[in-house]
Design a protein around this motif. Structure first.
Motif, short mmCIF file in Angstrom:
data_model
loop_
_atom_site.label_atom_id
_atom_site.label_comp_id
_atom_site.label_asym_id
_atom_site.label_seq_id
_atom_site.Cartn_x
_atom_site.Cartn_y
_atom_site.Cartn_z
N ALA A 115 0.94 -1.42 -0.08
CA ALA A 115 0.47 -0.44 -0.02
C ALA A 115 0.45 1.39 -0.28
O ALA A 115 0.70 1.82 -0.73
N VAL A 116 2.27 0.96 0.89
CA VAL A 116 2.58 2.30 0.22
C VAL A 116 3.21 2.98 -0.40
O VAL A 116 3.08 3.17 -1.23
N PHE A 117 3.92 1.49 -0.70
CA PHE A 117 4.77 2.05 -2.38
C PHE A 117 3.63 2.15 -3.34
O PHE A 117 4.46 2.92 -3.93
N ALA A 118 2.87 1.54 -3.19
CA ALA A 118 1.76 2.08 -3.73
C ALA A 118 1.02 3.16 -4.21
O ALA A 118 1.18 4.22 -5.10
N GLU A 119 0.79 4.03 -3.10
CA GLU A 119 0.76 5.59 -2.91
C GLU A 119 2.03 6.28 -3.24
O GLU A 119 2.01 7.52 -3.68
N LYS A 176 1.71 7.64 -6.60
CA LYS A 176 0.53 8.11 -6.91
C LYS A 176 -0.73 7.22 -7.12
O LYS A 176 -1.87 7.66 -7.74
N LEU A 177 -0.62 6.18 -7.10
CA LEU A 177 -1.63 5.33 -6.80
C LEU A 177 -2.46 5.36 -5.64
O LEU A 177 -1.73 5.68 -4.77
N GLY A 178 -3.70 4.89 -5.59
CA GLY A 178 -4.99 5.31 -4.93
C GLY A 178 -5.39 3.75 -3.92
O GLY A 178 -5.02 2.72 -5.32
N VAL A 179 -5.63 3.69 -2.90
CA VAL A 179 -5.13 2.42 -2.35
C VAL A 179 -6.47 2.76 -0.67
O VAL A 179 -7.43 2.81 -0.84
N CYS A 180 -7.27 0.72 -1.36
CA CYS A 180 -8.14 0.23 -0.03
C CYS A 180 -8.25 -0.40 -0.02
O CYS A 180 -8.28 -1.32 -0.82
N LEU A 198 -7.50 -5.75 -1.03
CA LEU A 198 -6.26 -4.03 -0.84
C LEU A 198 -7.25 -3.55 -2.97
O LEU A 198 -6.55 -4.50 -3.25
N PHE A 199 -7.68 -3.05 -2.75
CA PHE A 199 -7.95 -2.73 -4.39
C PHE A 199 -6.61 -1.58 -4.77
O PHE A 199 -6.19 -0.67 -3.79
N ILE A 200 -6.62 -0.56 -5.41
CA ILE A 200 -5.33 -0.15 -6.03
C ILE A 200 -5.35 0.12 -7.42
O ILE A 200 -5.57 -0.67 -8.18
N GLY A 201 -5.93 1.54 -7.67
CA GLY A 201 -5.86 2.11 -8.92
C GLY A 201 -5.10 3.66 -8.88
O GLY A 201 -4.84 4.07 -7.73
N TYR A 202 -5.85 4.38 -10.05
CA TYR A 202 -5.85 5.50 -10.00
C TYR A 202 -6.40 6.54 -9.40
O TYR A 202 -7.31 6.02 -9.80
N PRO A 203 -6.10 7.02 -8.56
CA PRO A 203 -7.34 8.02 -7.99
C PRO A 203 -8.17 8.64 -8.79
O PRO A 203 -7.87 9.11 -9.58
N ALA A 204 -9.59 8.33 -8.72
CA ALA A 204 -10.82 9.28 -9.60
C ALA A 204 -11.57 10.05 -9.06
O ALA A 204 -11.61 11.45 -9.20
#
Ligand SMILES: Cc1cc2nc3c(=O)[nH]c(=O)nc-3n(C[C@H](O)[C@H](O)[C@H](O)COP(=O)(O)O)c2cc1C
Length: 243
Positions: free
Chosen positions: A120-124, A127-131, A159-165
């Motif tokens: 999650a931290v790497f994803a963020e 500039k990805l978003g996580v939930c 864990l969802f990971i993607g580019y935040p809308a």
């Protein structure tokens, strides 16, 4: 942005654009997860990437968590996993009794969670978003069937990971005085709770989406006013854990 800035700007993202992650980025996410510390280097977790849209829809429905009709973002299920270790012991004709204890379950839960948070931290930082989606535990037996989970495994969260809308405003955390003790445990006091409730009431009123009249302590009270997911114990027993 500095990593620290990224970390203190964290907010869960529940809506993603259609932009796909590259294969390289997806591989980096897995490597970041695998590089987390691990109790006794047991590496007691598995990650399942859910790419099948039917499975994804089923999981989203049972978790009460739908993301853009299931099309956007990557979705990973993190599984505490002592099955691998049972296989190793079986090869040595050793019994698996000590894999079935609460201590082993805690070890696997910690390993799994550290791996997910590293991802999650790497994803963020990219500039990805996580939930996180703990809602997958709403129906553990169904998830087990859907993902063919073997004995001595336990799905902890998605864990969802993607580019935040879109992104929510950052949620204020408890004051440091409420959780950092020095040499002894620091208890929460009524004054600290009241101060924090005031801060959270302002946050909930002012945030741009899903604004509401609410305070933290009332949400805590409501959360624990009835038992949740009461089949968890039965599920863990079915999976071979003993307590
Ligand atoms: C283990 C775990 C499970 C979670 N499960 C869900 C979930 O099922 N659905 C959801 O909308 N958010 C879920 N969340 C996100 C939390 O609601 C969120 O982290 C918390 O409200 C703090 O907000 P923030 O992440 O935006 O700072 C989960 C978070 C964690 C750590």
């Amino acid at each position: 942005m500095e990593l620290f800035e990224t970390m203190i700007q964290h907010t869960s993202v529940r809506s993603f654009t259609a932009q796909k992650l590259t294969l390289e980025l997806k591989q980096q996410l897995i490597l970041a997860a695998q590089s987390a510390s691990s109790s006794n280097f047991l590496q007691a977790f598995s990650i399942i990437a859910i790419t099948d849209s039917k499975k994804r829809k089923t999981i989203e429905q049972l978790a009460h968590f739908s993301v853009d009709n299931g099309n956007n973002g990557e979705f990973y299920v993190f599984v505490a996993d002592l099955n691998k270790h049972a296989q190793v012991l079986a090869q040595h004709n050793e019994p698996s009794d000590h894999l079935r204890t609460i201590e082993s379950l805690i070890v696997a839960t910690i390993d799994t969670t550290l791996a997910a948070q590293s991802m999650a931290v790497f994803a963020e930082s990219e500039k990805l978003g996580v939930c996180y989606v703990g809602g997958i535990r709403n129906d553990l037996f169904k998830i087990k069937e859907l993902l063919d989970l073997p004995p001595l495994t336990y799905p902890i969260f998605g864990l969802f990971i993607g580019y935040p809308a879109e992104k929510n405003e950052v949620k204020p955390r408890l004051p440091i005085a409420a959780m950092l003790g020095t040499n002894t445990y620091r208890a929460l006091t009524p004054a600290l709770i009241a101060d924090y409730d005031k801060k959270m009431a302002a946050y909930y009123q002012q945030r741009t989406t899903n604004n509401q009249q609410a305070v933290w302590s009332e949400k805590v009270r409501h959360h624990f006013d009835s038992p949740r997911r009461q089949d968890t114990g039965d599920f863990l027993k079915e999976q071979g854990f003993l307590f």
